[in-house]
Design a protein around this motif. Structure first.
Motif, PDB file in Angstrom:
ATOM      1  N   ASN A  53      37.038  59.577  51.188  1.00 59.45           N
ATOM      2  CA  ASN A  53      38.359  59.136  50.732  1.00 59.45           C
ATOM      3  C   ASN A  53      38.378  58.729  49.272  1.00 59.45           C
ATOM      4  O   ASN A  53      39.382  58.935  48.576  1.00 59.45           O
ATOM      5  CB  ASN A  53      38.840  57.978  51.617  1.00 59.45           C
ATOM      6  CG  ASN A  53      40.230  57.513  51.264  1.00 59.45           C
ATOM      7  OD1 ASN A  53      40.408  56.676  50.378  1.00 59.45           O
ATOM      8  ND2 ASN A  53      41.259  58.049  51.946  1.00 59.45           N
ATOM      9  N   SER A  55      38.182  55.621  47.937  1.00 59.06           N
ATOM     10  CA  SER A  55      38.755  54.313  47.616  1.00 59.06           C
ATOM     11  C   SER A  55      37.926  53.198  48.239  1.00 59.06           C
ATOM     12  O   SER A  55      37.678  53.202  49.448  1.00 59.06           O
ATOM     13  CB  SER A  55      40.197  54.220  48.115  1.00 59.06           C
ATOM     14  OG  SER A  55      40.673  52.889  48.042  1.00 59.06           O
ATOM     15  N   TYR A  56      37.502  52.244  47.400  1.00 55.56           N
ATOM     16  CA  TYR A  56      36.803  51.075  47.922  1.00 55.56           C
ATOM     17  C   TYR A  56      37.725  50.250  48.816  1.00 55.56           C
ATOM     18  O   TYR A  56      37.296  49.652  49.804  1.00 55.56           O
ATOM     19  CB  TYR A  56      36.272  50.203  46.779  1.00 55.56           C
ATOM     20  CG  TYR A  56      35.024  50.736  46.137  1.00 55.56           C
ATOM     21  CD1 TYR A  56      33.783  50.577  46.751  1.00 55.56           C
ATOM     22  CD2 TYR A  56      35.079  51.408  44.909  1.00 55.56           C
ATOM     23  CE1 TYR A  56      32.632  51.075  46.158  1.00 55.56           C
ATOM     24  CE2 TYR A  56      33.930  51.901  44.313  1.00 55.56           C
ATOM     25  CZ  TYR A  56      32.708  51.733  44.943  1.00 55.56           C
ATOM     26  OH  TYR A  56      31.564  52.224  44.363  1.00 55.56           O
ATOM     27  N   GLN A 370      39.938  44.939  47.572  1.00 56.40           N
ATOM     28  CA  GLN A 370      41.182  44.910  46.807  1.00 56.40           C
ATOM     29  C   GLN A 370      40.949  44.369  45.399  1.00 56.40           C
ATOM     30  O   GLN A 370      41.492  44.896  44.416  1.00 56.40           O
ATOM     31  CB  GLN A 370      42.223  44.049  47.542  1.00 56.40           C
ATOM     32  CG  GLN A 370      42.664  44.612  48.892  1.00 56.40           C
ATOM     33  CD  GLN A 370      43.358  45.962  48.759  1.00 56.40           C
ATOM     34  OE1 GLN A 370      44.073  46.221  47.794  1.00 56.40           O
ATOM     35  NE2 GLN A 370      43.126  46.839  49.739  1.00 56.40           N
ATOM     36  N   ASP A 373      39.191  47.043  43.287  1.00 58.93           N
ATOM     37  CA  ASP A 373      40.091  48.121  42.862  1.00 58.93           C
ATOM     38  C   ASP A 373      40.962  47.700  41.686  1.00 58.93           C
ATOM     39  O   ASP A 373      41.331  48.529  40.847  1.00 58.93           O
ATOM     40  CB  ASP A 373      40.977  48.548  44.041  1.00 58.93           C
ATOM     41  CG  ASP A 373      40.243  49.457  45.026  1.00 58.93           C
ATOM     42  OD1 ASP A 373      39.144  49.954  44.673  1.00 58.93           O
ATOM     43  OD2 ASP A 373      40.746  49.657  46.147  1.00 58.93           O
TER      44      ASP A 373
END
Length: 429
Positions: A53, A55-56, A370, A373
């Motif tokens: 994907n 995304s962390y 979050q 990111d």
């Protein structure tokens, strides 16, 4: 004058004495294989979803959903194990776990919609066997009349937990980066099935079932306010684990050393393991409640330095010192909770603490993902400091709840009538 041995103030009993307990090794060996995957699941999910994907935030969130499911369902399986036996719960759990992890792998590799990953993560986490809690319940059943040795058993179990957190992340990272990202989770599921089923066959060492009297029901271990306080404290410890997994991975990736993330995290867990070994060898004069407050304060102090580390070497050193407070905190917490609940609810009580770590891991990994990111890899290290800090505030404020009641008044020992009793009827509570 030497202190009288009690669970709260035990004299020292060595690890050799513990391991010579009859039939102990027959359940310890398969238990180790079965609990190793506990330290591989979240990181394996992060590595797989990150690869497919990118995304962390998404990777951390999927791992978090799995951990939340484990935290919420785990205590219920612990309660079922207290009622129906450990084998009756373990066998279906490992089958469901293998199938759900396989589904998660297939969905991730097939680039299925993100919501399907969350859907598969729920049963994957919910079906994680609660081996650590079951082993501790077996120790209690065998050593309830030997409090000094029981204290050593709790230290040994926490060291074993930490050893799995040394080996697990390194193993998951090595397999995922050296073979394929999916291979880490495949190995996790295989170990769960083999170890879980082997442990389930060791029925002779399982605790005896405690059946409530007819017409009564037994209260949950969580009904005890001291247990709830320890659950909150362990939630804070879990945020440290979760945030460290995601943040160390992101930090190593940012400096071009992605393969070192498991090693750095292993140093953190190694510090905890070392402290746990030494902690179990000391005849403590302070009460378990005092030790809990002191160990937790040291954890907060260690976590407060992580965000400022400039490179991987410095981060590994800071993680080592942070980890030194982890195992002593967990050992003391399990010692305290054993004094707060009665026989027939031990597995459930231990599972609540284990589940709280898992839930904290979910919160920590999600929050750290979050922050990473949006603010870079170092931002994720704020989460352990905040999570542990809140746990310390709760412990200091409500420390009076950690005093063990007498055996006759333990919350879970009370039988709650299902129907009103006639006036003057004898109490069975």
């Amino acid at each position: 004058m030497a202190a009288r041995p009690t669970v709260d103030n035990p004299t020292r009993a060595g690890y050799g004495t513990l391991l010579r307990t009859p039939r102990a090794l027959t359940f310890l060996v398969p238990a180790f294989a079965a609990r190793l995957p506990y330290a591989m699941l979240s990181l394996g999910i992060v590595l797989l979803v990150l690869d497919t994907n990118g995304s962390y935030g998404v990777a951390g969130a999927v791992a978090a959903v799995s951990a939340v499911a484990q935290a919420l369902i785990g205590p219920q399986t612990g309660r079922l194990a207290d009622r129906y036996g450990q084998a009756a719960v373990l066998v279906p759990s490992v089958v469901v776990h293998a199938l759900s992890v396989g589904a998660l792998i297939a969905l991730a590799l097939g680039h299925a919609p993100v919501w399907t990953l969350f859907l598969a993560a729920v049963p994957a986490g919910a079906s994680v066997p609660q081996i650590g809690a079951m082993v501790r319940a077996r120790w209690v059943a065998k050593l309830s009349d030997r409090p000094a040795t029981l204290n050593t058993a709790f230290a040994f179990e926490s060291v074993t937990d930490e050893f799995t957190f040394v080996v697990g992340p390194v193993l998951a990272t090595a397999i995922a980066t050296g073979v394929t990202p999916a291979a880490g989770l495949i190995a996790e599921a295989a170990l769960t099935v083999v170890g879980g089923l082997a442990f389930a066959t060791r029925r002779s060492t399982a605790p005896a079932l405690k059946t409530p009297e007819a017409g009564t029901k037994r209260a949950s271990a969580l009904a005890n306010p001291g247990v709830r306080l320890l659950v909150g404290a362990f939630l804070g410890v879990g945020t440290v684990f979760g945030a460290m997994q995601v943040s160390v991975t992101a930090f190593a990736e940012s400096v071009g050393r992605a393969g070192m993330s498991g090693t750095v995290y292993g140093v953190f867990a190694g510090g905890s393991m070392l402290a746990g070994v030494l902690y179990g060898m000391v005849a403590w004069k302070h009460s378990a409640r005092q030790r809990m407050l002191g160990c937790y304060a040291l954890l907060v102090l260690g976590c407060s330095t992580l965000w400022a580390m400039p490179n991987l070497t410095a981060l590994a050193v800071a993680g080592l010192f942070c980890g030194l407070a982890i195992a002593p905190t967990l050992i003391t917490g399990y010692t305290l909770v054993e004094t707060l609940v009665a026989d027939g609810a031990k597995t459930e009580a231990f599972t609540w603490l284990t589940g709280a770590i898992g839930l904290g891991l979910a919160v920590g990994s999600t929050a750290a993902g979050q922050l990473i990111d949006h603010g870079g890899p170092s931002a994720g290290f704020v989460v352990p400091m905040v999570g542990a800090g809140l746990g310390l505030v709760a412990l200091v404020t409500l420390r009076r709840l950690l005093v063990a009641p007498s055996a006759a008044t333990r919350t879970v020992a009370r039988s709650v009538p299902l129907r009103p009793q006639p006036a003057g009827a004898a109490s069975h509570g």
